[in-house]
Design an enzyme around this catalytic site. Structure first.
Site, PDB file in Angstrom:
ATOM      1  N   GLY A 128       5.077   6.207  -1.176  1.00  0.00           N
ATOM      2  CA  GLY A 128       4.363   6.605   0.049  1.00  0.00           C
ATOM      3  C   GLY A 128       3.419   7.750  -0.223  1.00  0.00           C
ATOM      4  N   ASN A 129       2.905   8.361   0.828  1.00  0.00           N
ATOM      5  CA  ASN A 129       2.038   9.538   0.661  1.00  0.00           C
ATOM      6  C   ASN A 129       2.293  10.511   1.811  1.00  0.00           C
ATOM      7  OD1 ASN A 129       0.137   8.941   2.911  1.00  0.00           O
ATOM      8  ND2 ASN A 129      -0.303   7.134   1.652  1.00  0.00           N
TER       9      ASN A 129
END
Ligand code: CTP
Length: 401
Positions: free
Chosen positions: A209-210
Protein backbone atom coordinates in the site's frame (compact mmCIF):
# COMPACT_ATOMS: atom_id res chain seq x y z
CA UNK A 1 -27.32 22.78 2.43
CA UNK A 2 -27.87 25.36 -0.27
CA UNK A 3 -29.73 27.82 1.99
CA UNK A 4 -26.76 28.23 4.33
CA UNK A 5 -25.76 31.88 4.52
CA UNK A 6 -28.63 33.11 2.34
CA UNK A 7 -30.22 36.44 3.37
CA UNK A 8 -33.95 35.89 3.18
CA UNK A 9 -36.53 38.62 3.82
CA UNK A 10 -39.87 37.20 4.86
CA UNK A 11 -42.78 39.59 4.38
CA UNK A 12 -45.74 38.53 6.52
CA UNK A 13 -49.28 39.71 5.66
CA UNK A 14 -52.49 39.74 7.69
CA UNK A 15 -53.81 36.19 7.55
CA UNK A 16 -54.49 33.58 10.21
CA UNK A 17 -51.87 31.44 8.41
CA UNK A 18 -49.23 33.86 9.73
CA UNK A 19 -48.80 31.50 12.70
CA UNK A 20 -47.10 28.98 10.38
CA UNK A 21 -44.33 31.50 9.70
CA UNK A 22 -42.94 30.95 13.20
CA UNK A 23 -42.19 27.32 12.31
CA UNK A 24 -40.86 28.29 8.88
CA UNK A 25 -38.41 30.79 10.39
CA UNK A 26 -37.21 28.15 12.84
CA UNK A 27 -36.53 25.71 9.97
CA UNK A 28 -34.73 28.30 7.85
CA UNK A 29 -32.56 29.52 10.75
CA UNK A 30 -31.65 25.90 11.52
CA UNK A 31 -30.63 25.48 7.86
CA UNK A 32 -28.21 28.39 8.28
CA UNK A 33 -30.21 31.14 6.53
CA UNK A 34 -30.24 34.74 7.84
CA UNK A 35 -33.82 35.87 8.24
CA UNK A 36 -35.19 39.39 8.37
CA UNK A 37 -38.92 39.73 8.91
CA UNK A 38 -41.12 42.58 7.79
CA UNK A 39 -44.81 42.60 8.62
CA UNK A 40 -47.84 44.52 7.50
CA UNK A 41 -49.68 46.30 10.30
CA UNK A 42 -52.52 43.74 9.91
CA UNK A 43 -50.14 40.79 10.32
CA UNK A 44 -49.19 41.96 13.84
CA UNK A 45 -52.76 41.20 14.95
CA UNK A 46 -52.24 37.52 14.09
CA UNK A 47 -48.74 36.90 15.42
CA UNK A 48 -46.55 39.20 17.47
CA UNK A 49 -43.37 40.84 16.16
CA UNK A 50 -41.74 39.69 19.41
CA UNK A 51 -42.30 36.03 18.48
CA UNK A 52 -40.86 36.46 14.99
CA UNK A 53 -37.95 38.63 16.07
CA UNK A 54 -37.00 36.09 18.76
CA UNK A 55 -37.05 33.25 16.24
CA UNK A 56 -35.31 35.18 13.47
CA UNK A 57 -32.79 36.73 15.90
CA UNK A 58 -33.40 40.09 14.20
CA UNK A 59 -35.67 43.09 14.83
CA UNK A 60 -38.98 42.86 12.98
CA UNK A 61 -39.87 45.88 10.85
CA UNK A 62 -43.44 47.05 10.35
CA UNK A 63 -43.25 50.71 9.47
CA UNK A 64 -40.84 53.10 7.79
CA UNK A 65 -40.04 54.55 11.19
CA UNK A 66 -38.89 52.86 14.40
CA UNK A 67 -40.83 54.82 16.98
CA UNK A 68 -38.57 53.78 19.86
CA UNK A 69 -35.32 54.82 18.15
CA UNK A 70 -36.59 57.36 15.61
CA UNK A 71 -34.69 55.43 12.92
CA UNK A 72 -35.82 55.20 9.31
CA UNK A 73 -36.07 51.72 7.83
CA UNK A 74 -34.49 51.99 4.43
CA UNK A 75 -36.66 49.81 2.19
CA UNK A 76 -34.20 49.94 -0.70
CA UNK A 77 -31.36 48.70 1.47
CA UNK A 78 -33.50 45.89 2.92
CA UNK A 79 -34.48 44.78 -0.59
CA UNK A 80 -30.99 45.03 -2.06
CA UNK A 81 -29.40 43.09 0.81
CA UNK A 82 -31.78 40.18 0.30
CA UNK A 83 -30.87 37.08 -1.68
CA UNK A 84 -34.55 36.11 -1.70
CA UNK A 85 -37.79 37.81 -0.70
CA UNK A 86 -40.66 35.57 0.38
CA UNK A 87 -44.14 37.01 0.82
CA UNK A 88 -45.94 34.53 3.08
CA UNK A 89 -48.75 34.33 3.78
CA UNK A 90 -49.60 36.42 0.70
CA UNK A 91 -53.19 37.63 1.12
CA UNK A 92 -55.59 38.45 -1.73
CA UNK A 93 -55.13 42.11 -0.83
CA UNK A 94 -51.31 42.06 -0.96
CA UNK A 95 -51.32 39.98 -4.16
CA UNK A 96 -53.60 42.62 -5.73
CA UNK A 97 -51.32 45.42 -4.55
CA UNK A 98 -48.24 43.61 -5.89
CA UNK A 99 -49.94 43.14 -9.25
CA UNK A 100 -50.95 46.80 -9.41
CA UNK A 101 -47.70 48.19 -8.01
CA UNK A 102 -49.32 49.95 -5.06
CA UNK A 103 -47.02 51.10 -2.31
CA UNK A 104 -48.92 51.87 0.89
CA UNK A 105 -46.65 50.22 3.49
CA UNK A 106 -43.04 49.19 4.13
CA UNK A 107 -43.71 45.64 2.91
CA UNK A 108 -44.85 46.88 -0.52
CA UNK A 109 -41.95 49.34 -0.75
CA UNK A 110 -39.50 46.49 -0.11
CA UNK A 111 -41.24 44.31 -2.71
CA UNK A 112 -41.13 47.05 -5.33
CA UNK A 113 -37.44 47.75 -4.61
CA UNK A 114 -36.41 44.08 -4.96
CA UNK A 115 -33.93 42.95 -7.58
CA UNK A 116 -33.56 39.41 -6.19
CA UNK A 117 -35.85 36.41 -6.79
CA UNK A 118 -39.26 36.95 -5.16
CA UNK A 119 -41.48 34.08 -3.97
CA UNK A 120 -45.07 34.39 -2.78
CA UNK A 121 -47.13 31.81 -0.93
CA UNK A 122 -50.84 32.65 -1.14
CA UNK A 123 -53.27 31.97 1.72
CA UNK A 124 -56.97 32.81 1.61
CA UNK A 125 -60.43 31.31 1.58
CA UNK A 126 -61.32 29.06 -1.39
CA UNK A 127 -63.69 31.49 -3.13
CA UNK A 128 -61.30 34.40 -2.76
CA UNK A 129 -58.61 32.21 -4.30
CA UNK A 130 -60.85 31.10 -7.18
CA UNK A 131 -62.05 34.63 -7.93
CA UNK A 132 -61.04 35.69 -11.46
CA UNK A 133 -59.46 38.90 -10.17
CA UNK A 134 -57.19 36.95 -7.77
CA UNK A 135 -56.30 34.48 -10.51
CA UNK A 136 -55.49 37.22 -13.00
CA UNK A 137 -53.39 39.02 -10.35
CA UNK A 138 -51.48 35.78 -9.71
CA UNK A 139 -50.88 35.40 -13.47
CA UNK A 140 -49.58 38.95 -13.59
CA UNK A 141 -47.24 38.35 -10.67
CA UNK A 142 -45.85 35.28 -12.36
CA UNK A 143 -45.43 37.17 -15.63
CA UNK A 144 -43.21 39.63 -13.69
CA UNK A 145 -40.97 36.67 -12.75
CA UNK A 146 -42.26 36.16 -9.19
CA UNK A 147 -42.46 32.51 -8.19
CA UNK A 148 -45.56 31.11 -6.56
CA UNK A 149 -45.42 28.48 -3.82
CA UNK A 150 -48.89 27.11 -4.51
CA UNK A 151 -51.58 26.97 -1.84
CA UNK A 152 -52.85 23.57 -0.75
CA UNK A 153 -56.26 21.94 -0.62
CA UNK A 154 -57.70 21.23 2.79
CA UNK A 155 -59.70 22.60 5.65
CA UNK A 156 -59.62 26.38 5.77
CA UNK A 157 -59.98 28.76 8.73
CA UNK A 158 -63.60 29.37 7.65
CA UNK A 159 -64.34 25.67 8.11
CA UNK A 160 -64.82 25.24 4.37
CA UNK A 161 -62.77 22.70 2.50
CA UNK A 162 -60.94 23.65 -0.68
CA UNK A 163 -57.86 25.23 -2.17
CA UNK A 164 -56.31 28.23 -0.41
CA UNK A 165 -54.35 26.92 2.58
CA UNK A 166 -50.85 28.28 2.97
CA UNK A 167 -48.29 25.63 1.97
CA UNK A 168 -46.80 23.89 5.02
CA UNK A 169 -43.52 25.32 6.37
CA UNK A 170 -41.43 22.30 5.29
CA UNK A 171 -42.84 22.58 1.76
CA UNK A 172 -42.02 26.28 1.57
CA UNK A 173 -38.54 25.48 2.82
CA UNK A 174 -38.09 22.67 0.24
CA UNK A 175 -39.25 25.01 -2.53
CA UNK A 176 -36.64 27.61 -1.57
CA UNK A 177 -33.91 24.98 -1.08
CA UNK A 178 -34.64 23.47 -4.49
CA UNK A 179 -34.48 26.87 -6.16
CA UNK A 180 -31.25 27.63 -4.34
CA UNK A 181 -29.70 24.29 -5.40
CA UNK A 182 -30.63 24.98 -9.01
CA UNK A 183 -28.68 28.25 -8.88
CA UNK A 184 -25.45 26.38 -8.08
CA UNK A 185 -22.92 26.32 -10.96
CA UNK A 186 -22.67 22.51 -11.15
CA UNK A 187 -26.33 21.77 -10.45
CA UNK A 188 -27.45 18.56 -12.14
CA UNK A 189 -23.91 17.61 -13.21
CA UNK A 190 -22.60 14.18 -12.32
CA UNK A 191 -19.08 13.94 -10.92
CA UNK A 192 -16.80 10.98 -10.23
CA UNK A 193 -13.87 11.33 -7.83
CA UNK A 194 -11.30 8.69 -6.89
CA UNK A 195 -9.45 8.99 -3.60
CA UNK A 196 -7.18 7.24 -1.15
CA UNK A 197 -4.63 4.49 -1.59
CA UNK A 198 -5.18 1.00 -2.94
CA UNK A 199 -4.14 -2.13 -1.09
CA UNK A 200 -2.74 -4.96 -3.19
CA UNK A 201 -3.00 -8.30 -1.43
CA UNK A 202 0.13 -10.43 -1.06
CA UNK A 203 -1.55 -13.14 0.99
CA UNK A 204 -4.65 -13.21 3.24
CA UNK A 205 -2.99 -10.96 5.88
CA UNK A 206 -0.55 -8.72 3.99
CA UNK A 207 -0.73 -6.10 1.31
CA UNK A 208 1.32 -3.52 -0.60
CA UNK A 209 0.00 0.00 0.00
CA UNK A 210 1.01 3.64 0.35
CA UNK A 211 0.57 6.52 2.79
CA UNK A 212 -2.30 8.30 1.00
CA UNK A 213 -4.97 9.39 3.49
CA UNK A 214 -7.63 10.29 0.90
CA UNK A 215 -7.90 13.85 2.27
CA UNK A 216 -7.42 15.63 -1.06
CA UNK A 217 -10.00 13.52 -2.92
CA UNK A 218 -12.53 13.71 -0.10
CA UNK A 219 -12.12 17.51 0.00
CA UNK A 220 -12.71 17.69 -3.77
CA UNK A 221 -15.81 15.47 -3.50
CA UNK A 222 -17.18 17.74 -0.74
CA UNK A 223 -16.52 20.89 -2.74
CA UNK A 224 -18.11 19.51 -5.94
CA UNK A 225 -21.18 18.56 -3.89
CA UNK A 226 -21.35 22.09 -2.45
CA UNK A 227 -21.24 23.46 -5.99
CA UNK A 228 -24.35 21.41 -6.78
CA UNK A 229 -22.91 18.31 -8.47
CA UNK A 230 -24.17 14.81 -7.89
CA UNK A 231 -20.96 13.15 -6.65
CA UNK A 232 -19.76 9.54 -6.54
CA UNK A 233 -16.59 9.02 -4.53
CA UNK A 234 -14.68 5.82 -5.28
CA UNK A 235 -12.39 5.42 -2.31
CA UNK A 236 -9.61 3.03 -1.46
CA UNK A 237 -9.10 2.19 2.24
CA UNK A 238 -9.36 5.46 4.19
CA UNK A 239 -10.28 6.34 7.77
CA UNK A 240 -12.18 9.45 6.63
CA UNK A 241 -15.92 9.96 6.89
CA UNK A 242 -17.49 10.55 3.47
CA UNK A 243 -18.79 14.09 2.90
CA UNK A 244 -22.55 14.54 3.40
CA UNK A 245 -24.78 13.53 0.49
CA UNK A 246 -21.92 12.05 -1.52
CA UNK A 247 -22.31 8.48 -2.78
CA UNK A 248 -19.39 6.44 -1.45
CA UNK A 249 -18.14 3.33 -3.26
CA UNK A 250 -15.53 1.53 -1.18
CA UNK A 251 -12.86 -0.48 -2.97
CA UNK A 252 -9.62 -2.09 -1.90
CA UNK A 253 -7.40 -2.91 -4.87
CA UNK A 254 -6.44 -1.10 -8.08
CA UNK A 255 -8.45 -3.67 -10.06
CA UNK A 256 -11.57 -2.95 -8.00
CA UNK A 257 -11.02 0.79 -8.34
CA UNK A 258 -10.73 0.44 -12.12
CA UNK A 259 -13.97 -1.53 -12.25
CA UNK A 260 -15.87 1.00 -10.12
CA UNK A 261 -14.51 4.00 -12.03
CA UNK A 262 -15.40 2.43 -15.38
CA UNK A 263 -18.91 1.75 -14.10
CA UNK A 264 -19.53 5.42 -13.23
CA UNK A 265 -17.49 6.98 -16.04
CA UNK A 266 -20.12 7.12 -18.81
CA UNK A 267 -22.71 9.00 -16.77
CA UNK A 268 -20.19 11.49 -15.37
CA UNK A 269 -19.30 14.81 -16.93
CA UNK A 270 -16.64 15.72 -14.35
CA UNK A 271 -14.04 13.08 -13.46
CA UNK A 272 -11.27 13.77 -10.95
CA UNK A 273 -8.80 10.96 -10.35
CA UNK A 274 -6.93 11.83 -7.17
CA UNK A 275 -6.36 8.33 -5.82
CA UNK A 276 -2.82 7.11 -5.24
CA UNK A 277 -3.29 3.88 -7.17
CA UNK A 278 -0.63 1.18 -6.77
CA UNK A 279 1.36 0.92 -9.99
CA UNK A 280 2.21 -2.73 -9.33
CA UNK A 281 0.34 -5.62 -7.76
CA UNK A 282 1.57 -9.13 -6.80
CA UNK A 283 1.50 -11.39 -9.85
CA UNK A 284 -0.06 -14.07 -7.67
CA UNK A 285 -1.87 -13.80 -4.35
CA UNK A 286 -0.97 -16.63 -1.96
CA UNK A 287 -4.08 -18.35 -0.67
CA UNK A 288 -2.40 -19.20 2.66
CA UNK A 289 -0.34 -16.93 4.90
CA UNK A 290 3.26 -16.97 3.62
CA UNK A 291 5.56 -18.53 6.25
CA UNK A 292 9.04 -17.14 6.87
CA UNK A 293 11.71 -19.54 5.69
CA UNK A 294 14.65 -18.25 3.65
CA UNK A 295 16.78 -15.23 4.66
CA UNK A 296 15.70 -13.47 1.46
CA UNK A 297 12.35 -13.39 -0.14
CA UNK A 298 10.96 -11.64 -3.18
CA UNK A 299 7.54 -11.12 -4.66
CA UNK A 300 6.93 -10.98 -8.35
CA UNK A 301 4.85 -7.92 -9.32
CA UNK A 302 2.87 -7.06 -12.43
CA UNK A 303 1.70 -3.65 -13.60
CA UNK A 304 -1.79 -2.50 -12.70
CA UNK A 305 -3.98 -0.92 -15.35
CA UNK A 306 -3.62 2.88 -15.37
CA UNK A 307 -7.19 3.94 -14.55
CA UNK A 308 -6.70 7.55 -15.57
CA UNK A 309 -5.18 6.62 -18.94
CA UNK A 310 -7.94 4.05 -19.56
CA UNK A 311 -10.62 6.70 -18.95
CA UNK A 312 -8.67 9.30 -20.95
CA UNK A 313 -8.65 6.99 -23.98
CA UNK A 314 -12.44 6.91 -24.08
CA UNK A 315 -13.19 10.44 -22.87
CA UNK A 316 -16.02 12.20 -24.72
CA UNK A 317 -16.03 15.88 -25.73
CA UNK A 318 -18.61 16.65 -23.03
CA UNK A 319 -16.44 15.19 -20.25
CA UNK A 320 -13.78 16.96 -18.16
CA UNK A 321 -11.01 14.66 -16.96
CA UNK A 322 -8.60 15.81 -14.26
CA UNK A 323 -5.59 13.87 -13.03
CA UNK A 324 -2.89 14.31 -10.41
CA UNK A 325 0.84 13.96 -10.65
CA UNK A 326 3.11 13.45 -7.67
CA UNK A 327 6.66 14.16 -8.72
CA UNK A 328 10.07 14.44 -7.11
CA UNK A 329 12.07 15.79 -10.07
CA UNK A 330 11.51 17.34 -13.51
CA UNK A 331 8.07 18.12 -12.15
CA UNK A 332 6.64 20.35 -14.89
CA UNK A 333 7.93 18.22 -17.76
CA UNK A 334 6.64 15.01 -16.21
CA UNK A 335 3.26 16.54 -15.43
CA UNK A 336 2.85 17.98 -18.95
CA UNK A 337 3.77 14.61 -20.40
CA UNK A 338 1.12 12.87 -18.25
CA UNK A 339 -1.48 15.47 -19.26
CA UNK A 340 -1.00 14.69 -22.95
CA UNK A 341 -0.34 10.96 -22.60
CA UNK A 342 -3.47 10.39 -20.50
CA UNK A 343 -5.64 12.85 -22.53
CA UNK A 344 -6.55 15.08 -19.56
CA UNK A 345 -8.14 18.53 -19.50
CA UNK A 346 -5.85 19.60 -16.70
CA UNK A 347 -3.42 18.08 -14.26
CA UNK A 348 -2.76 18.96 -10.64
CA UNK A 349 0.91 18.71 -9.81
CA UNK A 350 2.19 18.04 -6.29
CA UNK A 351 5.89 18.33 -5.85
CA UNK A 352 7.45 16.21 -3.12
CA UNK A 353 10.07 18.98 -2.86
CA UNK A 354 7.48 21.35 -1.35
CA UNK A 355 7.14 21.26 2.42
CA UNK A 356 3.57 20.60 3.54
CA UNK A 357 2.55 19.05 0.21
CA UNK A 358 1.60 15.49 -0.65
CA UNK A 359 0.40 12.56 1.43
CA UNK A 360 -1.22 12.51 4.87
CA UNK A 361 -0.81 16.25 5.55
CA UNK A 362 -3.68 18.71 6.01
CA UNK A 363 -2.09 21.11 3.54
CA UNK A 364 -1.06 20.97 -0.07
CA UNK A 365 0.80 23.11 -2.59
CA UNK A 366 -0.21 22.54 -6.17
CA UNK A 367 0.44 23.76 -9.67
CA UNK A 368 -2.32 23.34 -12.22
CA UNK A 369 -1.45 22.90 -15.87
CA UNK A 370 -4.02 22.84 -18.66
CA UNK A 371 -3.93 21.59 -22.25
CA UNK A 372 -3.07 25.03 -23.58
CA UNK A 373 0.07 24.87 -21.44
CA UNK A 374 -1.08 27.54 -18.95
CA UNK A 375 0.64 27.06 -15.61
CA UNK A 376 -1.12 28.22 -12.46
CA UNK A 377 1.01 28.00 -9.34
CA UNK A 378 -0.78 28.15 -5.99
CA UNK A 379 0.57 28.84 -2.50
CA UNK A 380 0.58 26.34 0.39
CA UNK A 381 -3.04 26.02 1.58
CA UNK A 382 -5.33 23.70 3.49
CA UNK A 383 -6.55 20.79 1.36
CA UNK A 384 -10.08 22.25 1.59
CA UNK A 385 -8.84 25.49 0.02
CA UNK A 386 -6.85 23.61 -2.62
CA UNK A 387 -10.07 21.73 -3.44
CA UNK A 388 -11.82 25.10 -3.87
CA UNK A 389 -9.12 26.29 -6.31
CA UNK A 390 -9.35 23.06 -8.32
CA UNK A 391 -13.15 23.19 -8.38
CA UNK A 392 -13.28 26.82 -9.44
CA UNK A 393 -11.18 25.86 -12.49
CA UNK A 394 -13.59 22.96 -13.07
CA UNK A 395 -16.54 25.41 -12.99
CA UNK A 396 -14.79 27.76 -15.45
CA UNK A 397 -13.84 24.99 -17.86
CA UNK A 398 -17.16 23.21 -17.56
CA UNK A 399 -19.12 26.30 -18.52
CA UNK A 400 -16.94 26.84 -21.59
CA UNK A 401 -16.94 23.14 -22.51
N1 CTP B 1 -3.37 6.69 -11.76
C1 CTP B 1 -4.38 5.81 -12.09
N2 CTP B 1 -4.15 4.48 -12.17
C2 CTP B 1 -2.93 3.97 -11.92
C3 CTP B 1 -1.88 4.85 -11.57
C4 CTP B 1 -2.14 6.19 -11.50
O1 CTP B 1 -5.50 6.27 -12.33
N3 CTP B 1 -2.76 2.65 -11.98
C5 CTP B 1 -3.64 8.12 -11.73
C6 CTP B 1 -3.63 8.77 -10.36
O2 CTP B 1 -4.92 8.75 -9.76
C7 CTP B 1 -3.19 10.19 -10.69
C8 CTP B 1 -2.31 10.01 -11.92
O3 CTP B 1 -2.63 8.75 -12.46
O4 CTP B 1 -4.28 11.01 -11.06
C9 CTP B 1 -0.86 10.12 -11.70
O5 CTP B 1 -0.32 9.11 -10.93
P1 CTP B 1 1.26 8.95 -10.77
O6 CTP B 1 1.52 7.74 -9.97
O7 CTP B 1 1.84 10.23 -10.32
O8 CTP B 1 1.68 8.76 -12.26
P2 CTP B 1 1.98 7.53 -13.14
O9 CTP B 1 1.21 7.69 -14.39
O10 CTP B 1 1.76 6.25 -12.39
O11 CTP B 1 3.49 7.74 -13.57
P3 CTP B 1 4.88 7.52 -12.81
O12 CTP B 1 4.69 6.34 -11.92
O13 CTP B 1 5.80 7.32 -13.91
O14 CTP B 1 5.12 8.80 -12.08
Amino acid sequence: MALTGKNIVIAVCGSIAAYKIAVLIRLLVKAGAHIKVIMSEEATAFITPLTLSTLSKNPVLVDYYQENTGEWNNHVEIALNADYILIAPATANTIAKMAAGLCDNLLMAVYLSAKCPVFFAPAMDLDMWKHPSTQSNVDRLRSYGNMMIPPEKGELASGLIGEGRLAEPDEIMDFLAHYSDAELPLYGKKALVSAGPTHEAIDPVRFIGNHSSGKMGYAIAKQLKELGADVTLVSGPSALQPPAQVELVRVTSAAEMLQACEEYFDRSSIIVMSAAVADYTPAEVATQKIKKKEAEFSISLKKTTDILATLGAKKRADQLLIGFALETNNELENAKDKLIRKNLDFIVLNSMQDKGAGFATDTNKVTIINREGNINEFTLKSKDDVAKDICSIIVQQHSSH
